[in-house]
Write a protein that holds these residues in place. Sequence first.
Motif, PDB file in Angstrom:
ATOM      1  N   VAL A  76       0.857  -1.177   0.000  1.00  0.00           N
ATOM      2  CA  VAL A  76       0.000   0.000   0.000  1.00  0.00           C
ATOM      3  C   VAL A  76       0.900   1.236   0.000  1.00  0.00           C
ATOM      4  O   VAL A  76       1.698   1.428   0.919  1.00  0.00           O
ATOM      5  N   PHE A  77       0.788   2.034  -1.042  1.00  0.00           N
ATOM      6  CA  PHE A  77       1.594   3.247  -1.150  1.00  0.00           C
ATOM      7  C   PHE A  77       0.804   4.418  -0.563  1.00  0.00           C
ATOM      8  O   PHE A  77      -0.353   4.640  -0.927  1.00  0.00           O
ATOM      9  N   ARG A  78       1.448   5.170   0.333  1.00  0.00           N
ATOM     10  CA  ARG A  78       0.778   6.243   1.058  1.00  0.00           C
ATOM     11  C   ARG A  78       1.628   7.512   0.978  1.00  0.00           C
ATOM     12  O   ARG A  78       2.337   7.857   1.925  1.00  0.00           O
ATOM     13  N   PRO A  79       1.596   8.223  -0.136  1.00  0.00           N
ATOM     14  CA  PRO A  79       2.374   9.463  -0.237  1.00  0.00           C
ATOM     15  C   PRO A  79       2.009  10.438   0.869  1.00  0.00           C
ATOM     16  O   PRO A  79       0.835  10.710   1.119  1.00  0.00           O
ATOM     17  N   GLY A  80       3.020  10.950   1.558  1.00  0.00           N
ATOM     18  CA  GLY A  80       2.760  11.849   2.670  1.00  0.00           C
ATOM     19  C   GLY A  80       2.242  11.137   3.908  1.00  0.00           C
ATOM     20  O   GLY A  80       1.822  11.789   4.869  1.00  0.00           O
ATOM     21  N   GLY A  81       2.279   9.789   3.894  1.00  0.00           N
ATOM     22  CA  GLY A  81       1.845   9.027   5.065  1.00  0.00           C
ATOM     23  C   GLY A  81       0.344   8.859   5.191  1.00  0.00           C
ATOM     24  O   GLY A  81      -0.135   8.412   6.246  1.00  0.00           O
ATOM     25  N   ASP A  83      -3.522   7.579   3.240  1.00  0.00           N
ATOM     26  CA  ASP A  83      -4.107   6.760   2.185  1.00  0.00           C
ATOM     27  C   ASP A  83      -4.535   7.610   0.992  1.00  0.00           C
ATOM     28  O   ASP A  83      -5.003   8.744   1.142  1.00  0.00           O
ATOM     29  N   VAL A  84      -4.374   7.020  -0.179  1.00  0.00           N
ATOM     30  CA  VAL A  84      -4.815   7.666  -1.416  1.00  0.00           C
ATOM     31  C   VAL A  84      -6.343   7.598  -1.516  1.00  0.00           C
ATOM     32  O   VAL A  84      -6.964   6.622  -1.097  1.00  0.00           O
ATOM     33  N   ILE A  85      -6.942   8.649  -2.059  1.00  0.00           N
ATOM     34  CA  ILE A  85      -8.381   8.657  -2.341  1.00  0.00           C
ATOM     35  C   ILE A  85      -8.565   8.482  -3.841  1.00  0.00           C
ATOM     36  O   ILE A  85      -7.924   9.179  -4.636  1.00  0.00           O
ATOM     37  N   LYS A  86      -9.432   7.545  -4.228  1.00  0.00           N
ATOM     38  CA  LYS A  86      -9.724   7.372  -5.650  1.00  0.00           C
ATOM     39  C   LYS A  86     -11.231   7.465  -5.873  1.00  0.00           C
ATOM     40  O   LYS A  86     -11.985   6.582  -5.476  1.00  0.00           O
ATOM     41  N   LEU A 106      -4.244  12.862  -3.412  1.00  0.00           N
ATOM     42  CA  LEU A 106      -3.250  12.595  -2.366  1.00  0.00           C
ATOM     43  C   LEU A 106      -3.470  13.552  -1.195  1.00  0.00           C
ATOM     44  O   LEU A 106      -2.872  14.630  -1.147  1.00  0.00           O
ATOM     45  N   PRO A 107      -4.306  13.195  -0.223  1.00  0.00           N
ATOM     46  CA  PRO A 107      -4.528  14.085   0.926  1.00  0.00           C
ATOM     47  C   PRO A 107      -3.294  14.255   1.797  1.00  0.00           C
ATOM     48  O   PRO A 107      -3.207  15.214   2.555  1.00  0.00           O
ATOM     49  N   GLY A 108      -2.330  13.335   1.680  1.00  0.00           N
ATOM     50  CA  GLY A 108      -1.087  13.472   2.438  1.00  0.00           C
ATOM     51  C   GLY A 108      -0.112  14.438   1.800  1.00  0.00           C
ATOM     52  O   GLY A 108       0.932  14.750   2.378  1.00  0.00           O
TER      53      GLY A 108
END
Length: 443
Positions: A76-81, A83-86, A106-108
């Motif tokens: 699971v990739f979490r940019p900025g720590g 979760d991604v929203i799709k 990318l909310p992070g």
Amino acid sequence: MEDPRLSRMYWALLKEWAAKRRRSIWHVAVMRSGLLTVLVLALLLAGLAFGWRTHRLGQFAMLKKQLRAKPKQDVVFRPGGQDVIKLQRTQMVGGNGPEFLSATLLPGRGMNMLQISAYLPKMGEVNLLASPPLESAAEQLSGSGADAAGTKSLAMGAAIEAPWAGRIYGTRTPDGGLTAVWRGVHLNLPTGVKDSYGLDGAAAAGGLLLKEPSTSVSTNIMPDGGEARATFKPGDFDGHWLSKTEITTTVELSGRVIEMRIVAHNVGDTAEPIGIGWHPRFAILSGHRGQMLLRLPEGLRAEVKDRRSGELSGRLLPVTGTEYDFTRREGAQLGALNLDDSFVQLKRGMMADGPVAELRDPESGYGLRITATSPTIKALRVYAPLDGSYISIEPQFNYDDPFGHEWAKAEDTGMVVLQPNQTTQWRVRLEIFALGSAPPERF
């Protein structure tokens, strides 16, 4: 003498008797006693035992191989720590025109819109933004090194820029940043190693929200798509801004339209300037940049004094009859023009909610329309590098370098001044359409 034939006869009779005796003994000893059955069973069991041992050795080797192998896990990739929203929707049954299918957020990372997927009749499902895959994006958006100021977000997708958009120039500081002045107050701003326009630390670019994580996120499924909302509470952006700010971003996806709304709220006790912008990098799907058609609202172009640094002269020039005139009804091809320019004092479309820009791809058979629906949007920045695979059309509050001394004192450079507890709003509508279906009355 004895006849030799008689001897041979006796010898034949003896051999026949011996053979009969041997068969009799075998019949009694084996056939009647069941010894033959025992021998057959013994051979069969021996064969089965050998086969089972071979099978077990093979399974054991396989088991050892499996134990040595690393367990497979879904990464699971979490940019900025975070979760991604799709946001997703299903293609319309029987639909024969372009449609949006999804938006990846990318909310992070300040609610960067990493990707927009769409269905095009000529091409099927495509990605509209020039972005790397999520795995690669997560590696690049590290928040350290070249991304210490978050500027890697400007090199992919569609980043949100706040509390200013575009560039700010100023006096360089020993720590590699710069100082700009607003109403006598000095702002110490970080600079990236290299901004998205290719400048090496010469300006503060893209605002301070680029790597900011959200404090709350919500999503909502809708009949023809979905909605996502993220709230950010960066305060004074680690001391780089004047007051404390709260920012809420809402993105709504449907088949033909993506609506975006950004609200900035001054929650501090000091007045502050606010600029908001959006930095989408639309991919050139055909790969032929020169044939892309750009259409812009009527307005003026901010003259660039030095193309190497991007510094402005402070003069606003008409575009009519120049190579920068993209106001014609059918738009104009980019050709070999290397664009890195801001267009300001934008006129509202005749029957539109605000100034309108369009990007058309004749080879791919679709177009994108951007409508600035909030009156606080005063500038459109167009960045289309000659050797690039994308075109950026950026609706933003402020001109480039809004605090610069090059501007006349009477010139409104677009920064909104928020008093404590005041809010301002940035709104943009992105539409997708088939070429030939865009009504000219929208301009």
